[in-house]
Design a protein around this motif. Structure first.
Motif, PDB file in Angstrom:
ATOM      1  N   VAL A 412       0.301 -11.882  -5.641  1.00  0.00           N
ATOM      2  CA  VAL A 412       0.394 -12.743  -6.813  1.00  0.00           C
ATOM      3  C   VAL A 412      -0.027 -14.137  -6.367  1.00  0.00           C
ATOM      4  CG1 VAL A 412       1.962 -13.808  -8.479  1.00  0.00           C
ATOM      5  CG2 VAL A 412       2.195 -11.383  -7.928  1.00  0.00           C
ATOM      6  N   GLY A 413      -0.806 -14.833  -7.199  1.00  0.00           N
ATOM      7  CA  GLY A 413      -1.329 -16.105  -6.722  1.00  0.00           C
ATOM      8  C   GLY A 413      -1.533 -17.140  -7.801  1.00  0.00           C
ATOM      9  N   SER A 414      -1.938 -18.322  -7.367  1.00  0.00           N
ATOM     10  CA  SER A 414      -2.150 -19.464  -8.240  1.00  0.00           C
ATOM     11  C   SER A 414      -3.501 -20.099  -7.936  1.00  0.00           C
ATOM     12  CB  SER A 414      -1.041 -20.494  -8.022  1.00  0.00           C
ATOM     13  OG  SER A 414      -1.242 -21.630  -8.835  1.00  0.00           O
ATOM     14  N   PRO A 446       3.251 -10.513  -1.382  1.00  0.00           N
ATOM     15  CA  PRO A 446       2.599 -11.686  -0.778  1.00  0.00           C
ATOM     16  C   PRO A 446       2.131 -12.682  -1.842  1.00  0.00           C
ATOM     17  CG  PRO A 446       1.768  -9.653   0.203  1.00  0.00           C
ATOM     18  CD  PRO A 446       2.580  -9.255  -0.987  1.00  0.00           C
ATOM     19  N   LEU A 447       2.163 -13.962  -1.486  1.00  0.00           N
ATOM     20  CA  LEU A 447       1.701 -15.033  -2.358  1.00  0.00           C
ATOM     21  C   LEU A 447       0.403 -15.618  -1.797  1.00  0.00           C
ATOM     22  CD1 LEU A 447       5.057 -16.904  -3.127  1.00  0.00           C
ATOM     23  CD2 LEU A 447       3.983 -15.032  -4.379  1.00  0.00           C
ATOM     24  N   PRO A 460       3.729 -21.328   3.309  1.00  0.00           N
ATOM     25  CA  PRO A 460       3.694 -19.949   3.839  1.00  0.00           C
ATOM     26  C   PRO A 460       2.972 -18.948   2.936  1.00  0.00           C
ATOM     27  CG  PRO A 460       5.835 -20.377   2.876  1.00  0.00           C
ATOM     28  CD  PRO A 460       5.072 -21.664   2.770  1.00  0.00           C
ATOM     29  N   LEU A 461       1.677 -19.181   2.713  1.00  0.00           N
ATOM     30  CA  LEU A 461       0.882 -18.259   1.908  1.00  0.00           C
ATOM     31  C   LEU A 461       0.362 -17.120   2.772  1.00  0.00           C
ATOM     32  CD1 LEU A 461      -1.221 -20.871  -0.094  1.00  0.00           C
ATOM     33  CD2 LEU A 461       0.572 -19.398  -1.043  1.00  0.00           C
ATOM     34  N   ALA A 462       0.214 -15.955   2.166  1.00  0.00           N
ATOM     35  CA  ALA A 462      -0.381 -14.816   2.871  1.00  0.00           C
ATOM     36  C   ALA A 462      -1.888 -14.993   3.041  1.00  0.00           C
ATOM     37  CB  ALA A 462      -0.089 -13.523   2.117  1.00  0.00           C
ATOM     38  N   ALA A 463      -2.527 -15.724   2.114  1.00  0.00           N
ATOM     39  CA  ALA A 463      -3.970 -15.990   2.198  1.00  0.00           C
ATOM     40  C   ALA A 463      -4.302 -17.104   1.220  1.00  0.00           C
ATOM     41  CB  ALA A 463      -4.787 -14.744   1.861  1.00  0.00           C
TER      42      ALA A 463
END
Length: 475
Positions: A412-414, A446-447, A460-463
Motif C-alpha cells: 500500500v502506498g502514497s 509493506p508501505l 521505514p518504507l519497503a520501497a
C-alpha cells in the motif's frame, strides 16, 4: 520536420513486412489494422514506414462526407505510383469491389509492396458495401500478392468492429494500437530532466505535434507563456480539433467529457454537471459513459483490493493532454485570443499543484506496472488505488497479484508530487493509519511511496520510486 520516436511501432510494422518479404506461408499478403486516437500520429507513422521501406507503396486517405463514386475515383488515381498503374489508368469503378480489384492489379506480383488505406471508418460510413468488398477482394486477390495492407482509422469503435466475429474481415488482420509518445520519448524530445518531463507529458499527452513545439530545455512556464502568446499554438488548438472530430460542441457526449474533464468523477456528480440545472437522467448518462469508454476517451477506475466493489467507479479522461485542455485551456482560449494570455496563465498556476497531484496518479500506476514484477515484488502484476464511497480515505497505490479483485495485496502506498517537499514522517503516519481500511491489507503489509522530491531519511518504507524510475519504466 524530422521524424522522431516511434521506434517500437516502426519495428512492429517491419516485422509484419518481413513476413511478407520472407514468404513461405499459404497467404503471401498480410493485413494490419492500425488504430489510435485522433491526432496521435498514425498517418505520419504510416508515411514514414513507407518511405523507409524503399518499396513500391500507395497511400490513400479517405475524405469524410465525400460521395462514394468520387471517393472511388480518387482511390484509382492514387494508384498512379504503383508498377501496374498503367493497367488501371482511367478505369471507372462502379463499386468498391472493382476499385479494390484495381489495387490488386496495380500491385506487383514478384516484389513486396505496401498499401495504406487511411480513415477507413469514413469509407465504412459512406458505403455499407465497403467491408464486404474488402473481404472478398482480400481473399481472392490481394492476399495472393506479396503486399502489406495497412488499414488506418481513428474511430476506435468502428476499427474494433472491423475485426469482430461475424463481420466480413474477421480473422484476416493483425491489430496494432498507436499510442501517444511515452514518457521516455517526451524526455528525449524536450531535453528536460525526469521530473520536468513528467510535467511535459501531463500537459502535452505525448501528442507528437505538441511535443515537437516544445523547444529543447524550455521550462514548463516558458512553454505555457509561448503558447499563451499564440492563439494558433498546437497546445491550444489540438484539443478542440480532436474533440470536434468525434464530439460536436452541442452533443451530450461532449457535455459528459467536459464534466469529467473539469473534475467530476462520480456518476451522480457527472450527471448533475453534464445535465445543467436539471441533471442528466441515469438512462441517458449510462449509455453515453459506455460509448465514451468504448472509444477509449474515458476510463472508469475501480478500487483495487481483495473485495469486489463494482459500484464505486471513478471516471477520468483517458489521455493527459485532453484532461489538461478541458481543465484549463478550453476556458483560457477566449482570453488568449483577446490578448489576455496572462489571465489564462494565472488560472493555471493557481490550480497547477493540486491538478497535477491528481493527474500524475494514472501515469505513476502505469509506470509501476511496467517496472514490476521485479526481484522485490515478484508476484505484483497490478497497481491501482483504493477509496471508499466518501473518498475518505483515498489510497494512492495498491500493489496486488491481479485486478480488478485481488487474491492478495502486496503493498500500500502514497504519491507525493510536490516541487520542493519530500515524502516525510507526516505522510508516512497518515499512510500507516489509513492502510487498515484497504480490504486485504494488514499490519504487516509493506508501505511504499512515489515522490517527486525523494524521501526523508529514516522513513521505514519497503520501497520508494522517483521521477527517474518512472522514465526508466518506459525505456
Amino acid at each position: 520536420m524530422r521524424f522522431k520516436g516511434r521506434a517500437a511501432d516502426l519495428k512492429l510494422l517491419d516485422r509484419q513486412l518481413g513476413t511478407v518479404t520472407a514468404g513461405g506461408t499459404d497467404s503471401r499478403g498480410r493485413a494490419v489494422i492500425m488504430t489510435g486516437r485522433r491526432r496521435v500520429g498514425k498517418s505520419r507513422l504510416a508515411q514514414e514506414f513507407c518511405d523507409r521501406s524503399g518499396l513500391p507503396y500507395v497511400m490513400f486517405q479517405a475524405t469524410r462526407g465525400r460521395r462514394p463514386a468520387a471517393e472511388r475515383t480518387e482511390f484509382i488515381a492514387a494508384l498512379s505510383g504503383l508498377p501496374g498503374a498503367d493497367l488501371v489508368a482511367g478505369l471507372q469503378s462502379g463499386d468498391w469491389n472493382q476499385a479494390l480489384r484495381s489495387l490488386a492489379i496495380a500491385l506487383p506480383d514478384d516484389t513486396p509492396s505496401i498499401a495504406v488505406i487511411d480513415e477507413v471508418p469514413w469509407l465504412v460510413e459512406q458505403d455499407a458495401e465497403f467491408e464486404g468488398a474488402l473481404q472478398t477482394v482480400w481473399d481472392r486477390y490481394l492476399s495472393a500478392k506479396p503486399v502489406l495492407l495497412v488499414l488506418v482509422g481513428s474511430d476506435l469503435s468502428v476499427m474494433e468492429a472491423l475485426q469482430a466475429y461475424g463481420r466480413p474481415f474477421f480473422g484476416r488482420a493483425a491489430k496494432m494500437t498507436v499510442r501517444p509518445l511515452h514518457l521516455a520519448d517526451v524526455q528525449a524530445m524536450t531535453g528536460l530532466d525526469a521530473a520536468d518531463a513528467v510535467d511535459a507529458l501531463l500537459m502535452t499527452g505525448g501528442f507528437p505535434e505538441i511535443v515537437q513545439s516544445w523547444q529543447k530545455g524550455m521550462s514548463r512556464k516558458a512553454f505555457l507563456r509561448e503558447a499563451a502568446s499564440n492563439p494558433l499554438a498546437p497546445l491550444l488548438v489540438a484539443g478542440e480539433l480532436s474533440l470536434l472530430g468525434e464530439f460536436p460542441e452541442t452533443s451530450q457526449s461532449r457535455a459528459v467529457l467536459e464534466a469529467v474533464g473539469t473534475g467530476e468523477r462520480t456518476f451522480s456528480a457527472v450527471a448533475a454537471q453534464a445535465g445543467g440545472g436539471r441533471g442528466m437522467l441515469p438512462g441517458t448518462l449510462s449509455p453515453l459513459l459506455s460509448t465514451l469508454q468504448t472509444k477509449q476517451v474515458l476510463v472508469a477506475d475501480l478500487p483495487l483490493s481483495t473485495k469486489a466493489d463494482s459500484k464505486n467507479k471513478r471516471y477520468r479522461i483517458a489521455d493527459p493532454y485532453l484532461r489538461f485542455w478541458l481543465a484549463f485551456l478550453q476556458r483560457g482560449i477566449p482570453l488568449i485570443e483577446r490578448g489576455r494570455g496572462d489571465l489564462a496563465l494565472e488560472r493555471i498556476e493557481r490550480a497547477w499543484t493540486s491538478w497535477r497531484g491528481r493527474a500524475v496518479e494514472p501515469l505513476v500506476r502505469e509506470s509501476l506496472v511496467r517496472l514490476l514484477p521485479d526481484d522485490g515484488w515478484a508476484a505484483t502484476e497490478a497497481v491501482g488505488g483504493w477509496w471508499n464511497r466518501q473518498n475518505n480515505p483515498e489510497i494512492d497505490l495498491v500493489g496486488a497479484d491481479r485486478e480488478p479483485v485481488a487474491r492478495a495485496v502486496h503493498f500500500v502506498g502514497s504519491i507525493k508530487w510536490l516541487d520542493s517537499k519530500p515524502f516525510g514522517g507526516r505522510e508516512y503516519q497518515a499512510l500507516a493509519r489509513d492502510m487498515a481500511t484497504v480490504p486485504g491489507a494488514g499490519a504487516d503489509t509493506p508501505l511504499v511511496a512515489v515522490s517527486r522530491c525523494g524521501v526523508d531519511e529514516g522513513i521505514p518504507l519497503a520501497a520508494h520510486w522517483g521521477p527517474d524510475d518512472l522514465v526508466r519504466a518506459w525505456r
